[in-house]
Motif scaffolding. Structure first.
Motif, PDB file in Angstrom:
ATOM      1  N   GLY A  31      10.848  12.528 -37.529  1.00  0.00           N
ATOM      2  CA  GLY A  31      10.912  13.926 -37.127  1.00  0.00           C
ATOM      3  C   GLY A  31      10.711  14.160 -35.644  1.00  0.00           C
ATOM      4  N   LYS A  32      10.534  13.099 -34.868  1.00  0.00           N
ATOM      5  CA  LYS A  32      10.321  13.219 -33.427  1.00  0.00           C
ATOM      6  C   LYS A  32      11.568  12.768 -32.678  1.00  0.00           C
ATOM      7  CE  LYS A  32       5.385  12.340 -33.834  1.00  0.00           C
ATOM      8  NZ  LYS A  32       4.303  11.416 -33.533  1.00  0.00           N
ATOM      9  N   SER A  33      11.726  13.283 -31.477  1.00  0.00           N
ATOM     10  CA  SER A  33      12.800  12.820 -30.607  1.00  0.00           C
ATOM     11  C   SER A  33      12.320  11.595 -29.849  1.00  0.00           C
ATOM     12  CB  SER A  33      13.193  13.908 -29.597  1.00  0.00           C
ATOM     13  OG  SER A  33      13.742  15.015 -30.271  1.00  0.00           O
ATOM     14  N   VAL A  34      13.187  10.605 -29.766  1.00  0.00           N
ATOM     15  CA  VAL A  34      12.851   9.360 -29.085  1.00  0.00           C
ATOM     16  C   VAL A  34      13.967   9.051 -28.101  1.00  0.00           C
ATOM     17  CG1 VAL A  34      12.408   6.900 -29.372  1.00  0.00           C
ATOM     18  CG2 VAL A  34      11.625   8.503 -31.113  1.00  0.00           C
ATOM     19  N   ALA A  35      13.600   8.726 -26.875  1.00  0.00           N
ATOM     20  CA  ALA A  35      14.590   8.332 -25.865  1.00  0.00           C
ATOM     21  C   ALA A  35      14.491   6.827 -25.647  1.00  0.00           C
ATOM     22  CB  ALA A  35      14.337   9.056 -24.548  1.00  0.00           C
TER      23      ALA A  35
ATOM     24  N   GLY B 298      20.834  -2.522 -23.318  1.00  0.00           N
ATOM     25  CA  GLY B 298      21.034  -3.960 -23.435  1.00  0.00           C
ATOM     26  C   GLY B 298      20.644  -4.366 -24.847  1.00  0.00           C
ATOM     27  N   SER B 299      20.471  -5.650 -25.092  1.00  0.00           N
ATOM     28  CA  SER B 299      20.157  -6.097 -26.447  1.00  0.00           C
ATOM     29  C   SER B 299      18.859  -5.482 -26.958  1.00  0.00           C
ATOM     30  CB  SER B 299      20.088  -7.628 -26.509  1.00  0.00           C
ATOM     31  OG  SER B 299      19.113  -8.122 -25.617  1.00  0.00           O
ATOM     32  N   ILE B 300      17.844  -5.375 -26.100  1.00  0.00           N
ATOM     33  CA  ILE B 300      16.570  -4.786 -26.524  1.00  0.00           C
ATOM     34  C   ILE B 300      16.763  -3.301 -26.850  1.00  0.00           C
ATOM     35  CG2 ILE B 300      14.229  -4.178 -25.749  1.00  0.00           C
ATOM     36  CD1 ILE B 300      14.354  -7.108 -26.293  1.00  0.00           C
ATOM     37  N   GLY B 301      17.454  -2.568 -25.980  1.00  0.00           N
ATOM     38  CA  GLY B 301      17.694  -1.153 -26.223  1.00  0.00           C
ATOM     39  C   GLY B 301      18.478  -0.910 -27.506  1.00  0.00           C
ATOM     40  N   LEU B 302      19.486  -1.751 -27.749  1.00  0.00           N
ATOM     41  CA  LEU B 302      20.264  -1.610 -28.984  1.00  0.00           C
ATOM     42  C   LEU B 302      19.414  -1.917 -30.213  1.00  0.00           C
ATOM     43  CD1 LEU B 302      23.636  -3.175 -27.814  1.00  0.00           C
ATOM     44  CD2 LEU B 302      23.154  -0.753 -28.254  1.00  0.00           C
ATOM     45  N   PHE B 303      18.549  -2.915 -30.117  1.00  0.00           N
ATOM     46  CA  PHE B 303      17.638  -3.192 -31.227  1.00  0.00           C
ATOM     47  C   PHE B 303      16.719  -1.995 -31.480  1.00  0.00           C
ATOM     48  CE2 PHE B 303      17.840  -8.063 -30.931  1.00  0.00           C
ATOM     49  CZ  PHE B 303      18.541  -8.172 -32.119  1.00  0.00           C
ATOM     50  N   PHE B 304      16.206  -1.386 -30.396  1.00  0.00           N
ATOM     51  CA  PHE B 304      15.361  -0.195 -30.553  1.00  0.00           C
ATOM     52  C   PHE B 304      16.131   0.904 -31.274  1.00  0.00           C
ATOM     53  CE2 PHE B 304      12.209  -1.565 -27.324  1.00  0.00           C
ATOM     54  CZ  PHE B 304      11.057  -1.140 -27.968  1.00  0.00           C
ATOM     55  N   CYS B 305      17.353   1.182 -30.832  1.00  0.00           N
ATOM     56  CA  CYS B 305      18.150   2.243 -31.470  1.00  0.00           C
ATOM     57  C   CYS B 305      18.357   1.952 -32.951  1.00  0.00           C
ATOM     58  CB  CYS B 305      19.493   2.390 -30.760  1.00  0.00           C
ATOM     59  SG  CYS B 305      19.371   3.078 -29.101  1.00  0.00           S
ATOM     60  N   TRP B 306      18.750   0.725 -33.265  1.00  0.00           N
ATOM     61  CA  TRP B 306      18.997   0.339 -34.656  1.00  0.00           C
ATOM     62  C   TRP B 306      17.732   0.480 -35.497  1.00  0.00           C
ATOM     63  CZ3 TRP B 306      16.900  -4.193 -36.950  1.00  0.00           C
ATOM     64  CH2 TRP B 306      17.349  -4.437 -38.236  1.00  0.00           C
ATOM     65  N   LEU B 307      16.620  -0.023 -34.976  1.00  0.00           N
ATOM     66  CA  LEU B 307      15.378  -0.004 -35.731  1.00  0.00           C
ATOM     67  C   LEU B 307      14.859   1.420 -35.920  1.00  0.00           C
ATOM     68  CD1 LEU B 307      13.491  -1.988 -37.135  1.00  0.00           C
ATOM     69  CD2 LEU B 307      12.182  -2.124 -35.021  1.00  0.00           C
ATOM     70  N   LEU B 308      14.920   2.233 -34.860  1.00  0.00           N
ATOM     71  CA  LEU B 308      14.447   3.617 -34.972  1.00  0.00           C
ATOM     72  C   LEU B 308      15.344   4.425 -35.903  1.00  0.00           C
ATOM     73  CD1 LEU B 308      13.377   4.178 -31.283  1.00  0.00           C
ATOM     74  CD2 LEU B 308      11.873   4.005 -33.279  1.00  0.00           C
ATOM     75  N   LYS B 309      16.647   4.155 -35.882  1.00  0.00           N
ATOM     76  CA  LYS B 309      17.561   4.822 -36.799  1.00  0.00           C
ATOM     77  C   LYS B 309      17.189   4.529 -38.248  1.00  0.00           C
ATOM     78  CE  LYS B 309      22.387   4.832 -38.224  1.00  0.00           C
ATOM     79  NZ  LYS B 309      22.649   3.863 -39.266  1.00  0.00           N
ATOM     80  N   ASN B 310      16.691   3.325 -38.482  1.00  0.00           N
ATOM     81  CA  ASN B 310      16.297   2.910 -39.826  1.00  0.00           C
ATOM     82  C   ASN B 310      14.835   3.228 -40.130  1.00  0.00           C
ATOM     83  OD1 ASN B 310      18.718   1.707 -40.977  1.00  0.00           O
ATOM     84  ND2 ASN B 310      18.559   0.315 -39.247  1.00  0.00           N
ATOM     85  N   GLY B 311      14.258   4.134 -39.376  1.00  0.00           N
ATOM     86  CA  GLY B 311      12.883   4.549 -39.626  1.00  0.00           C
ATOM     87  C   GLY B 311      11.859   3.464 -39.382  1.00  0.00           C
TER      88      GLY B 311
END
Length: 171
Positions: free
Chosen positions: A142-146, A151-164
């Motif tokens: 329910g929070k906004s995350v930037a 790069g690979s780390i940023g994409l992993f963050f996006c993927w993981l945060l998308k999956n809760g």
């Protein structure tokens, strides 16, 4: 005994060179000698290749700056590892661009024998970094995350945060 290695001699320029194979007898206790099969360039390595690290004089040390490596143990002074073990390991002094490197046993993990190694094993370390960071964030539902940088780390963050924050979900 000699080995091949790469050396960054100035920004965006490598040379292949010969150097001495590290000797575990002088490397200290609890060390392994690894022959890498796969290496991965971390986003933190890129400034060394592009010349953005002004405090680092060129040429860089032989084999530097790669630190995400998968390979086979050739020799060990640790009871945790035996010759032939497949490991993910962080080379001492980030010298992963070498035919052989020394790693501390505490900075290596044995890989399962049945793990199909198609190069993706190099992604274990950056994914582990992201998993640790997301665990430290706490609940972000329910929070906004930037995420700054994709790069690979940023994409992993996006993927993981998308999956809760759950790496088990394949969405």
């Amino acid at each position: 005994m000699q080995m091949k290695a790469l050396q960054v001699i100035h920004p965006r320029k490598f040379i292949q060179t010969q150097t001495v194979v590290p000797d575990l007898k002088t490397a200290g206790a609890e060390r392994i000698l690894v022959q890498p099969d796969w290496v991965s360039m971390c986003g933190s390595d890129i400034p060394f290749f592009t010349g953005s690290k002004r405090h680092k004089p060129y040429p860089l040390p032989i084999g530097a700056p790669i630190h995400e490596c998968v390979g086979r143990v050739i020799e060990s002074t640790s009871s945790l590892f035996q010759p032939g073990d497949r490991v993910i390991a962080v080379p001492e002094r980030d010298q992963g661009l070498s035919e052989f490197f020394v790693a501390q046993a505490a900075k290596a993990a044995k890989l399962p024998a049945d793990l199909n190694d198609n190069g993706t094993t190099c992604m274990i370390q950056p994914l582990s970094t992201v998993l640790n960071a997301v665990d430290r964030l706490g609940d972000v539902e329910g929070k906004s995350v930037a995420v700054i940088g994709l790069g690979s780390i940023g994409l992993f963050f996006c993927w993981l945060l998308k999956n809760g924050g759950n790496a088990d979900r394949g969405d």
